[in-house]
Design a protein around this motif. Structure first.
Motif, PDB file in Angstrom:
ATOM      1  N   VAL A  14       0.839  -1.200   0.000  1.00 35.77           N
ATOM      2  CA  VAL A  14       0.000   0.000   0.000  1.00 35.77           C
ATOM      3  C   VAL A  14       0.877   1.253   0.000  1.00 35.77           C
ATOM      4  O   VAL A  14       0.609   2.211  -0.729  1.00 35.77           O
ATOM      5  CB  VAL A  14      -0.977  -0.005   1.195  1.00 35.77           C
ATOM      6  CG1 VAL A  14      -1.707   1.331   1.297  1.00 35.77           C
ATOM      7  CG2 VAL A  14      -1.969  -1.142   1.075  1.00 35.77           C
ATOM      8  N   CYS A  17       2.383   1.682  -3.521  1.00 32.33           N
ATOM      9  CA  CYS A  17       1.374   2.043  -4.532  1.00 32.33           C
ATOM     10  C   CYS A  17       0.699   3.372  -4.217  1.00 32.33           C
ATOM     11  O   CYS A  17       0.198   4.037  -5.119  1.00 32.33           O
ATOM     12  CB  CYS A  17       0.303   0.962  -4.621  1.00 32.33           C
ATOM     13  SG  CYS A  17       0.890  -0.596  -5.296  1.00 32.33           S
ATOM     14  N   GLY A  18       0.636   3.719  -2.935  1.00 29.88           N
ATOM     15  CA  GLY A  18      -0.087   4.925  -2.544  1.00 29.88           C
ATOM     16  C   GLY A  18      -1.588   4.766  -2.687  1.00 29.88           C
ATOM     17  O   GLY A  18      -2.319   5.747  -2.768  1.00 29.88           O
ATOM     18  N   ASN A  19      -2.032   3.501  -2.717  1.00 29.57           N
ATOM     19  CA  ASN A  19      -3.444   3.225  -2.951  1.00 29.57           C
ATOM     20  C   ASN A  19      -3.792   1.879  -2.322  1.00 29.57           C
ATOM     21  O   ASN A  19      -3.111   0.886  -2.584  1.00 29.57           O
ATOM     22  CB  ASN A  19      -3.696   3.198  -4.460  1.00 29.57           C
ATOM     23  CG  ASN A  19      -5.132   2.992  -4.816  1.00 29.57           C
ATOM     24  OD1 ASN A  19      -5.656   1.904  -4.659  1.00 29.57           O
ATOM     25  ND2 ASN A  19      -5.761   4.048  -5.316  1.00 29.57           N
ATOM     26  N   THR A  21      -6.432  -0.095  -2.791  1.00 34.65           N
ATOM     27  CA  THR A  21      -6.927  -1.097  -3.746  1.00 34.65           C
ATOM     28  C   THR A  21      -5.783  -1.752  -4.504  1.00 34.65           C
ATOM     29  O   THR A  21      -5.732  -2.976  -4.637  1.00 34.65           O
ATOM     30  CB  THR A  21      -7.931  -0.458  -4.729  1.00 34.65           C
ATOM     31  OG1 THR A  21      -9.016   0.089  -3.974  1.00 34.65           O
ATOM     32  CG2 THR A  21      -8.461  -1.474  -5.718  1.00 34.65           C
ATOM     33  N   ARG A  22      -4.846  -0.954  -5.002  1.00 34.42           N
ATOM     34  CA  ARG A  22      -3.704  -1.525  -5.742  1.00 34.42           C
ATOM     35  C   ARG A  22      -2.792  -2.325  -4.820  1.00 34.42           C
ATOM     36  O   ARG A  22      -2.251  -3.357  -5.211  1.00 34.42           O
ATOM     37  CB  ARG A  22      -2.922  -0.421  -6.443  1.00 34.42           C
ATOM     38  CG  ARG A  22      -3.661   0.088  -7.654  1.00 34.42           C
ATOM     39  CD  ARG A  22      -2.770   0.984  -8.513  1.00 34.42           C
ATOM     40  NE  ARG A  22      -3.609   2.016  -9.080  1.00 34.42           N
ATOM     41  CZ  ARG A  22      -3.541   3.309  -8.779  1.00 34.42           C
ATOM     42  NH1 ARG A  22      -2.637   3.749  -7.942  1.00 34.42           N
ATOM     43  NH2 ARG A  22      -4.356   4.167  -9.327  1.00 34.42           N
ATOM     44  N   ARG A  52      -5.925   8.337   4.698  1.00 33.89           N
ATOM     45  CA  ARG A  52      -6.733   7.849   3.585  1.00 33.89           C
ATOM     46  C   ARG A  52      -7.603   8.982   3.055  1.00 33.89           C
ATOM     47  O   ARG A  52      -8.148   9.759   3.816  1.00 33.89           O
ATOM     48  CB  ARG A  52      -7.615   6.703   4.050  1.00 33.89           C
ATOM     49  CG  ARG A  52      -6.838   5.480   4.487  1.00 33.89           C
ATOM     50  CD  ARG A  52      -7.777   4.469   5.137  1.00 33.89           C
ATOM     51  NE  ARG A  52      -7.091   3.309   5.625  1.00 33.89           N
ATOM     52  CZ  ARG A  52      -6.530   3.209   6.831  1.00 33.89           C
ATOM     53  NH1 ARG A  52      -6.564   4.229   7.663  1.00 33.89           N
ATOM     54  NH2 ARG A  52      -5.927   2.101   7.205  1.00 33.89           N
ATOM     55  N   ASN A  54      -9.554  10.607  -0.966  1.00 32.22           N
ATOM     56  CA  ASN A  54     -10.014  10.350  -2.334  1.00 32.22           C
ATOM     57  C   ASN A  54      -8.861  10.071  -3.287  1.00 32.22           C
ATOM     58  O   ASN A  54      -9.038   9.406  -4.293  1.00 32.22           O
ATOM     59  CB  ASN A  54     -10.824  11.533  -2.856  1.00 32.22           C
ATOM     60  CG  ASN A  54     -12.130  11.702  -2.109  1.00 32.22           C
ATOM     61  OD1 ASN A  54     -12.606  10.770  -1.477  1.00 32.22           O
ATOM     62  ND2 ASN A  54     -12.692  12.894  -2.172  1.00 32.22           N
ATOM     63  N   LYS A  55      -7.694  10.589  -2.972  1.00 39.75           N
ATOM     64  CA  LYS A  55      -6.553  10.442  -3.880  1.00 39.75           C
ATOM     65  C   LYS A  55      -5.624   9.307  -3.479  1.00 39.75           C
ATOM     66  O   LYS A  55      -4.533   9.188  -4.004  1.00 39.75           O
ATOM     67  CB  LYS A  55      -5.792  11.748  -3.960  1.00 39.75           C
ATOM     68  CG  LYS A  55      -6.625  12.853  -4.547  1.00 39.75           C
ATOM     69  CD  LYS A  55      -5.838  14.073  -4.832  1.00 39.75           C
ATOM     70  CE  LYS A  55      -6.776  15.122  -5.410  1.00 39.75           C
ATOM     71  NZ  LYS A  55      -6.125  16.033  -6.283  1.00 39.75           N
ATOM     72  N   GLY A  56      -6.035   8.467  -2.533  1.00 37.71           N
ATOM     73  CA  GLY A  56      -5.221   7.319  -2.173  1.00 37.71           C
ATOM     74  C   GLY A  56      -4.912   7.258  -0.694  1.00 37.71           C
ATOM     75  O   GLY A  56      -5.563   7.898   0.119  1.00 37.71           O
ATOM     76  N   ALA A  57      -3.891   6.471  -0.380  1.00 33.56           N
ATOM     77  CA  ALA A  57      -3.464   6.289   1.007  1.00 33.56           C
ATOM     78  C   ALA A  57      -1.995   6.698   1.104  1.00 33.56           C
ATOM     79  O   ALA A  57      -1.123   6.054   0.526  1.00 33.56           O
ATOM     80  CB  ALA A  57      -3.643   4.844   1.429  1.00 33.56           C
TER      81      ALA A  57
END
Length: 63
Positions: A14, A17-19, A21-22, A52, A54-57
């Motif tokens: 995470v 990826c900064g996200n 879901t990915r 966390r 809208n633009k990721g984690a």
């Protein structure tokens, strides 16, 4: 403290990826499962790991 390797691998994925879901996909986990694991890890260590949004984690500033 009992932290599982799966959770550490998910944390790294995470963060890279900064996200969420990915990162979950790279860890072969579903996004809801990954989210639950990250929340559990944060409770276990007593520290917020990600901001966390809208633009990721993104890694929390205190890390």
């Amino acid at each position: 403290m009992n932290i599982e390797f799966v959770d550490l691998r998910l944390f790294v994925n995470v963060a890279e990826c900064g996200n969420l879901t990915r990162g979950a996909e790279r860890s072969y986990l579903s996004p809801p499962s990954a989210s639950a694991r990250m929340k559990s890890l944060e409770l276990e260590i007593g520290q917020q790991l990600f901001n966390r949004g809208n633009k990721g984690a993104l890694l929390h500033k205190s890390l």
